[in-house]
Design an enzyme around this catalytic site. Sequence first.
Site, PDB file in Angstrom:
ATOM      1  N   CYS A 132       6.443  -5.218  15.767  1.00 48.85           N
ATOM      2  CA  CYS A 132       6.090  -4.217  16.779  1.00 48.85           C
ATOM      3  C   CYS A 132       4.650  -4.492  17.217  1.00 48.85           C
ATOM      4  O   CYS A 132       3.774  -4.735  16.383  1.00 48.85           O
ATOM      5  CB  CYS A 132       6.222  -2.806  16.211  1.00 48.85           C
ATOM      6  SG  CYS A 132       7.916  -2.404  15.735  1.00 48.85           S
ATOM      7  N   CYS A 180      -1.184   5.869  10.038  1.00 46.02           N
ATOM      8  CA  CYS A 180       0.049   5.185  10.461  1.00 46.02           C
ATOM      9  C   CYS A 180      -0.277   3.839  11.067  1.00 46.02           C
ATOM     10  O   CYS A 180      -1.132   3.724  11.929  1.00 46.02           O
ATOM     11  CB  CYS A 180       0.781   5.957  11.551  1.00 46.02           C
ATOM     12  SG  CYS A 180       1.334   7.546  11.073  1.00 46.02           S
ATOM     13  N   CYS A 183       1.493  -2.398  15.732  1.00 51.47           N
ATOM     14  CA  CYS A 183       1.454  -2.099  14.295  1.00 51.47           C
ATOM     15  C   CYS A 183       0.746  -3.218  13.535  1.00 51.47           C
ATOM     16  O   CYS A 183       1.080  -4.388  13.702  1.00 51.47           O
ATOM     17  CB  CYS A 183       2.872  -1.930  13.765  1.00 51.47           C
ATOM     18  SG  CYS A 183       2.934  -1.617  11.999  1.00 51.47           S
ATOM     19  N   GLU A 190       0.812  -1.206   0.000  1.00 51.82           N
ATOM     20  CA  GLU A 190       0.000   0.000   0.000  1.00 51.82           C
ATOM     21  C   GLU A 190       0.852   1.266   0.000  1.00 51.82           C
ATOM     22  O   GLU A 190       1.946   1.295   0.545  1.00 51.82           O
ATOM     23  CB  GLU A 190      -0.930   0.007   1.218  1.00 51.82           C
ATOM     24  CG  GLU A 190      -2.008  -1.052   1.072  1.00 51.82           C
ATOM     25  CD  GLU A 190      -3.011  -1.048   2.210  1.00 51.82           C
ATOM     26  OE1 GLU A 190      -4.203  -1.261   1.919  1.00 51.82           O
ATOM     27  OE2 GLU A 190      -2.624  -0.848   3.367  1.00 51.82           O
ATOM     28  N   CYS A 212       3.479   8.514   1.263  1.00 51.65           N
ATOM     29  CA  CYS A 212       4.014   7.558   2.233  1.00 51.65           C
ATOM     30  C   CYS A 212       4.179   6.219   1.530  1.00 51.65           C
ATOM     31  O   CYS A 212       3.199   5.627   1.074  1.00 51.65           O
ATOM     32  CB  CYS A 212       3.034   7.448   3.403  1.00 51.65           C
ATOM     33  SG  CYS A 212       3.514   6.227   4.623  1.00 51.65           S
ATOM     34  N   CYS A 272       6.529  -7.126   7.226  1.00 47.62           N
ATOM     35  CA  CYS A 272       7.619  -6.578   8.039  1.00 47.62           C
ATOM     36  C   CYS A 272       8.047  -7.645   9.021  1.00 47.62           C
ATOM     37  O   CYS A 272       7.228  -8.426   9.493  1.00 47.62           O
ATOM     38  CB  CYS A 272       7.135  -5.339   8.788  1.00 47.62           C
ATOM     39  SG  CYS A 272       8.458  -4.472   9.669  1.00 47.62           S
TER      40      CYS A 272
HETATM   41  N1  SAH Z   1       9.621   0.333  10.079  1.00 49.16           N
HETATM   42  C1  SAH Z   1       9.672   1.764  10.063  1.00 49.16           C
HETATM   43  C2  SAH Z   1       8.650   2.409   9.143  1.00 49.16           C
HETATM   44  C3  SAH Z   1       7.222   1.901   9.185  1.00 49.16           C
HETATM   45  S1  SAH Z   1       6.175   2.374  10.511  1.00 49.16           S
HETATM   46  C4  SAH Z   1       9.554   2.313  11.458  1.00 49.16           C
HETATM   47  O1  SAH Z   1       9.345   1.541  12.375  1.00 49.16           O
HETATM   48  O2  SAH Z   1       9.718   3.520  11.631  1.00 49.16           O
HETATM   49  C5  SAH Z   1       5.824   4.073  10.335  1.00 49.16           C
HETATM   50  C6  SAH Z   1       5.426   4.721  11.677  1.00 49.16           C
HETATM   51  O3  SAH Z   1       4.088   4.369  12.061  1.00 49.16           O
HETATM   52  C7  SAH Z   1       6.338   4.278  12.807  1.00 49.16           C
HETATM   53  O4  SAH Z   1       6.664   5.357  13.628  1.00 49.16           O
HETATM   54  C8  SAH Z   1       5.414   3.313  13.531  1.00 49.16           C
HETATM   55  O5  SAH Z   1       5.875   3.111  14.828  1.00 49.16           O
HETATM   56  C9  SAH Z   1       4.088   3.990  13.426  1.00 49.16           C
HETATM   57  N2  SAH Z   1       2.950   3.111  13.737  1.00 49.16           N
HETATM   58  C10 SAH Z   1       2.861   1.791  13.520  1.00 49.16           C
HETATM   59  N3  SAH Z   1       1.645   1.323  13.921  1.00 49.16           N
HETATM   60  C11 SAH Z   1       0.961   2.379  14.402  1.00 49.16           C
HETATM   61  C12 SAH Z   1      -0.353   2.535  14.929  1.00 49.16           C
HETATM   62  N4  SAH Z   1      -1.190   1.502  15.023  1.00 49.16           N
HETATM   63  N5  SAH Z   1      -0.731   3.769  15.307  1.00 49.16           N
HETATM   64  C13 SAH Z   1       0.099   4.815  15.172  1.00 49.16           C
HETATM   65  N6  SAH Z   1       1.350   4.730  14.675  1.00 49.16           N
HETATM   66  C14 SAH Z   1       1.781   3.523  14.285  1.00 49.16           C
END
Ligand code: SAH
Length: 365
Positions: free
Chosen positions: A116, A339, A119, A92, A105, A112
């Site tokens: 995390c 995000c 996420c 996406e 973006c 991935c």
């Molecule tokens: N792997 C990279 C880029 C992808 S995530 C990284 O970790 O930075 C892009 C951003 O979205 C990161 O800051 C991540 O922590 C945030 N993110 C992921 N899931 C989220 C959620 N459910 N709500 C808000 N931010 C989120």
Amino acid sequence: MTKTDLLNLDRGAMEAFFTRQGEKAFRASQLLKWIHQQGVTDYGAMTNLGKDLRARLAADTTIGLPEILHAQHSSDGTRKWLLRLADGNSVETVFIPEEERGTLCISSQVGCSLNCSFCSTSRQGYNRNLSTGEIIAQLWIANRELAAFGPNPRVVTNVVLMGMGEPLLNFENVAGALRLMMEDHAYGLSKRRITLSTAGVVPGIDRLREVCDVSLAVSLHAPEDELRDRLVPLNRKYPIRELMAACRRYVDGQPRRKITFEYVMLDGVNDSPRHACRLLKLLERVPSKVNLIPFNGFANAPYRSSGAEAIDVFRDILIAGGIMTVTRKTRGDDIDAACGQLVGRFQDRTRRSVRLQAVARDLRP
Ligand code: SAH
């Protein structure tokens, strides 16, 4: 013989390609302009190339663009495209218009590997790296869909690598795409308008500084290892101290540069005034700004977002401590484009959602 995909070639690789063919290196600039500035993929229309060369290109090369499987338009103007790659995988890409700029973006991997806990991409597991062509194609497609090729004013003014995947675990291909974004004969974006977001791959941060030092965002989310280990498991490999040292090295000797720290606000988990004070202390020696991101929910998400009041208190502590802090506006929420909501299409082969619910139980206060 497999055909060379021209989208995979940055300027250096394109010049090498033409020299190998016995052509002059300046053909690379011509091709880059046709493809990336004019949006032309039909060799027949590339009028400054000789007929023979056009025929050879048509026979030996491709321009491998993904197909749009699904396009969504949010009520706030945000747009999301689900792109189908040649092997059937999908990723996406999200376009976020603002008054003064338009931010795209983009994704760097299918799925991935970092897992995390907050996420949604982590639920699909890791599938594979995107090629340079598949990364830059997201910008190409956005330009086409936004009618931004040719003489039209630039619509995509900024690019953030904040979609699916960890860009620093796909270093070479991401670097190739970054070079194309910055290349005058392609997209001509300055390094200040490109932001790479990482969960904290320390050796990757150092390498990026050598190769192309675009703006860096770091997904911190917790000021202490114990909590960060649980939210961002990569922390067990590269703990906060090492990450902060890498951040300092990244901006060393460049007085005006700052690292952006992203901090997702999770109700009752990482959002207390005590956390804010610890964070302030941590950022003392790193030129930084902070983006607070209200947690964006998804199905069976193990967290809730902090309330507006808690976020304001947290922000004000950081601001009082001298750190430039903004709360990120949630955009494209109605189309799951915010995000951490990018998932592509996938099968949950790993039963991650079950595991995530277990994590959530552990984390509940
Ligand atoms: N792997 C990279 C880029 C992808 S995530 C990284 O970790 O930075 C892009 C951003 O979205 C990161 O800051 C991540 O922590 C945030 N993110 C992921 N899931 C989220 C959620 N459910 N709500 C808000 N931010 C989120």
